[in-house]
Design an enzyme around this catalytic site. Sequence first.
Site, PDB file in Angstrom:
ATOM      1  N   LEU A   1       0.824  -1.222   0.000  1.00 22.85           N
ATOM      2  CA  LEU A   1       0.000   0.000   0.000  1.00 22.85           C
ATOM      3  C   LEU A   1       0.856   1.268   0.000  1.00 22.85           C
ATOM      4  O   LEU A   1       0.676   2.158  -0.841  1.00 22.85           O
ATOM      5  CB  LEU A   1      -0.895  -0.051   1.252  1.00 22.85           C
ATOM      6  CG  LEU A   1      -1.572   1.217   1.708  1.00 22.85           C
ATOM      7  CD1 LEU A   1      -2.609   1.670   0.695  1.00 22.85           C
ATOM      8  CD2 LEU A   1      -2.257   0.988   3.076  1.00 22.85           C
ATOM      9  N   VAL A   2       1.773   1.377   0.935  1.00 24.39           N
ATOM     10  CA  VAL A   2       2.566   2.603   1.075  1.00 24.39           C
ATOM     11  C   VAL A   2       3.617   2.685  -0.036  1.00 24.39           C
ATOM     12  O   VAL A   2       3.833   3.742  -0.634  1.00 24.39           O
ATOM     13  CB  VAL A   2       3.233   2.669   2.470  1.00 24.39           C
ATOM     14  CG1 VAL A   2       4.034   3.955   2.620  1.00 24.39           C
ATOM     15  CG2 VAL A   2       2.182   2.569   3.580  1.00 24.39           C
ATOM     16  N   GLY A   3       4.247   1.544  -0.340  1.00 27.29           N
ATOM     17  CA  GLY A   3       5.294   1.542  -1.361  1.00 27.29           C
ATOM     18  C   GLY A   3       4.768   1.941  -2.727  1.00 27.29           C
ATOM     19  O   GLY A   3       5.419   2.709  -3.461  1.00 27.29           O
TER      20      GLY A   3
ATOM     21  N   TYR B   1       3.496  -7.378  17.117  1.00 24.48           N
ATOM     22  CA  TYR B   1       3.812  -6.333  16.124  1.00 24.48           C
ATOM     23  C   TYR B   1       4.349  -5.092  16.823  1.00 24.48           C
ATOM     24  O   TYR B   1       5.333  -4.496  16.395  1.00 24.48           O
ATOM     25  CB  TYR B   1       2.520  -6.026  15.369  1.00 24.48           C
ATOM     26  CG  TYR B   1       2.571  -4.905  14.359  1.00 24.48           C
ATOM     27  CD1 TYR B   1       3.039  -5.134  13.058  1.00 24.48           C
ATOM     28  CD2 TYR B   1       2.087  -3.627  14.670  1.00 24.48           C
ATOM     29  CE1 TYR B   1       3.047  -4.111  12.112  1.00 24.48           C
ATOM     30  CE2 TYR B   1       2.095  -2.605  13.734  1.00 24.48           C
ATOM     31  CZ  TYR B   1       2.571  -2.861  12.453  1.00 24.48           C
ATOM     32  OH  TYR B   1       2.562  -1.835  11.519  1.00 24.48           O
TER      33      TYR B   1
ATOM     34  N   LYS C   1       8.044  -3.403  16.364  1.00 26.19           N
ATOM     35  CA  LYS C   1       8.174  -2.058  15.776  1.00 26.19           C
ATOM     36  C   LYS C   1       8.895  -1.113  16.741  1.00 26.19           C
ATOM     37  O   LYS C   1       9.719  -0.298  16.323  1.00 26.19           O
ATOM     38  CB  LYS C   1       6.790  -1.502  15.433  1.00 26.19           C
ATOM     39  CG  LYS C   1       6.156  -2.114  14.197  1.00 26.19           C
ATOM     40  CD  LYS C   1       6.813  -1.567  12.945  1.00 26.19           C
ATOM     41  CE  LYS C   1       6.139  -2.054  11.668  1.00 26.19           C
ATOM     42  NZ  LYS C   1       6.829  -1.612  10.457  1.00 26.19           N
TER      43      LYS C   1
ATOM     44  N   PRO D   1       2.977   6.608  11.091  1.00 23.55           N
ATOM     45  CA  PRO D   1       1.680   6.937  10.501  1.00 23.55           C
ATOM     46  C   PRO D   1       0.527   6.381  11.339  1.00 23.55           C
ATOM     47  O   PRO D   1       0.694   5.417  12.094  1.00 23.55           O
ATOM     48  CB  PRO D   1       1.698   6.241   9.137  1.00 23.55           C
ATOM     49  CG  PRO D   1       3.038   5.606   9.009  1.00 23.55           C
ATOM     50  CD  PRO D   1       3.631   5.510  10.378  1.00 23.55           C
TER      51      PRO D   1
ATOM     52  N   HIS E   1      -6.889  -4.256   7.238  1.00 18.84           N
ATOM     53  CA  HIS E   1      -7.270  -3.210   8.177  1.00 18.84           C
ATOM     54  C   HIS E   1      -8.748  -2.859   8.005  1.00 18.84           C
ATOM     55  O   HIS E   1      -9.397  -3.286   7.065  1.00 18.84           O
ATOM     56  CB  HIS E   1      -6.391  -1.972   7.960  1.00 18.84           C
ATOM     57  CG  HIS E   1      -4.983  -2.177   8.425  1.00 18.84           C
ATOM     58  ND1 HIS E   1      -3.923  -2.361   7.563  1.00 18.84           N
ATOM     59  CD2 HIS E   1      -4.458  -2.259   9.675  1.00 18.84           C
ATOM     60  CE1 HIS E   1      -2.812  -2.523   8.256  1.00 18.84           C
ATOM     61  NE2 HIS E   1      -3.101  -2.475   9.540  1.00 18.84           N
TER      62      HIS E   1
ATOM     63  N   LYS F   1     -16.337  -5.604   2.115  1.00 16.12           N
ATOM     64  CA  LYS F   1     -17.621  -6.161   2.594  1.00 16.12           C
ATOM     65  C   LYS F   1     -18.808  -5.423   1.978  1.00 16.12           C
ATOM     66  O   LYS F   1     -19.806  -6.044   1.608  1.00 16.12           O
ATOM     67  CB  LYS F   1     -17.696  -6.075   4.127  1.00 16.12           C
ATOM     68  CG  LYS F   1     -16.921  -7.187   4.807  1.00 16.12           C
ATOM     69  CD  LYS F   1     -17.277  -7.321   6.268  1.00 16.12           C
ATOM     70  CE  LYS F   1     -16.571  -6.298   7.102  1.00 16.12           C
ATOM     71  NZ  LYS F   1     -16.679  -6.551   8.550  1.00 16.12           N
TER      72      LYS F   1
ATOM     73  N   ARG G   1     -10.631   6.284  14.994  1.00 19.01           N
ATOM     74  CA  ARG G   1      -9.360   6.154  14.278  1.00 19.01           C
ATOM     75  C   ARG G   1      -9.079   7.403  13.433  1.00 19.01           C
ATOM     76  O   ARG G   1      -9.998   8.025  12.923  1.00 19.01           O
ATOM     77  CB  ARG G   1      -9.390   4.936  13.318  1.00 19.01           C
ATOM     78  CG  ARG G   1      -9.569   3.570  13.998  1.00 19.01           C
ATOM     79  CD  ARG G   1      -8.334   3.135  14.761  1.00 19.01           C
ATOM     80  NE  ARG G   1      -8.497   1.818  15.370  1.00 19.01           N
ATOM     81  CZ  ARG G   1      -8.865   1.619  16.642  1.00 19.01           C
ATOM     82  NH1 ARG G   1      -9.128   2.630  17.447  1.00 19.01           N
ATOM     83  NH2 ARG G   1      -8.956   0.395  17.117  1.00 19.01           N
TER      84      ARG G   1
END
Length: 330
Positions: free
Chosen positions: A26-28, A152, A156, A179, A195, A203, A224
């Site tokens: 996603l980010v790349g 995780y 991190k 982020p 996520h 969905k 969020r």
Amino acid sequence: MSELQMDCTEKQKGCMRVLVTGSTGLVGKAIERVVNEEEGSKEAEQWVFLSSKDANLMDFQETLAVFQKHKPTHVIHLAAMVGGLYKNMKANLDFWRNNLYINDNVLQAAHEVGVVKVVSCLSTCIFPDKTTYPIDETMIHNGPPHPSNFGYSYAKRMIDVHNCAHAEKYGSRYTAVIPTNVFGPHDNFSIEDGHVLPGLIHKAFIAQQEGSPLTVWGSGSPRRQFIYSLDLARLFLWVLREYKEVNPIILSVDEEDELSIKEAAESVVQALGFKGEVVFDTSKSDGQFKKTASNAKLRRYLPDVKFTPFNQALKETCDWFVANYDTARK
Ligand SMILES: NC(=O)c1ccc[n+]([C@@H]2O[C@H](COP(=O)([O-])OP(=O)(O)OC[C@H]3O[C@@H](n4cnc5c(N)ncnc54)[C@H](OP(=O)(O)O)[C@@H]3O)[C@@H](O)[C@H]2O)c1
């Protein structure tokens, strides 16, 4: 932990060779698009975008070999085992070990080939569960993370420990960004493992096809902050070129842009034109109630930074998902 001043921007611009790990995600993908769209950056910088096919970063020899091959001066380190709440709850051991190995291998290989700057990626979901709000960059290590994703989170957090220890020993410029929830094209739209936002989009798309209700997992009340991957990509490039600290920086929309999951689901419904019923399955876990992050540090550096309005970014993401349904990660 010390803050080192760096002098890499103007002097080194002409000779930057940037290696991006995890660039198929996603980010790349967003960073690759922004680099390709920028005027002039390709003359000043050489970019190499890696996927797991180029090297399994769990393996140190493969990691070192790919770093020796490309000889980067700068690294954006994105590669990670990534997943949403429910995948994290099932696999804390894998999240811990895989990410710990990947991060240590990348940072050590970067050191061995003489990389001058690494920008790694933390997340606001690694902060202490019991905390005051808003959370800021100084609070990462102030208590245990939420139990749903402790594997995780601790893996991190160790990037920050590594960066500070590396700076202490070698005076290096390895840093990290933090982020909030990221979304955009090329996300993982898996309902089980992804996520919250890409899961909701998928969905709602299926519910629309089948004429069934959209079931939101949990009560809908957790809150969020969502950042569009293309906005994050532009900020990543600013950090790579201009940011002069070892200590990390939160990359987030403003606190008042935080949404409840219910509000996010309503926006997805609107973006996809879904006409059916929306129900909440409260037998499913809510995860951490909120992680409200302050972007005050970012705004001190970039007071005028603008973010794509959420509904516009969400519409672009939904349109991408519908157009790429057959090949999207699901
Ligand atoms: N998504 C979010 O909401 C979010 C929020 C905060 C922080 N972050 C952080 O942002 C970074 C990028 O996340 P993302 O959402 O873009 O992740 P993603 O879409 O799941 O992509 C993960 C990337 O990591 C690569 N990768 C995974 N295991 C690897 C291995 N053993 N060796 C080499 N490459 C490997 C994958 O390569 P292949 O495609 O070849 O498998 C892929 O390019 C991560 O560090 C993540 O922790 C994400």
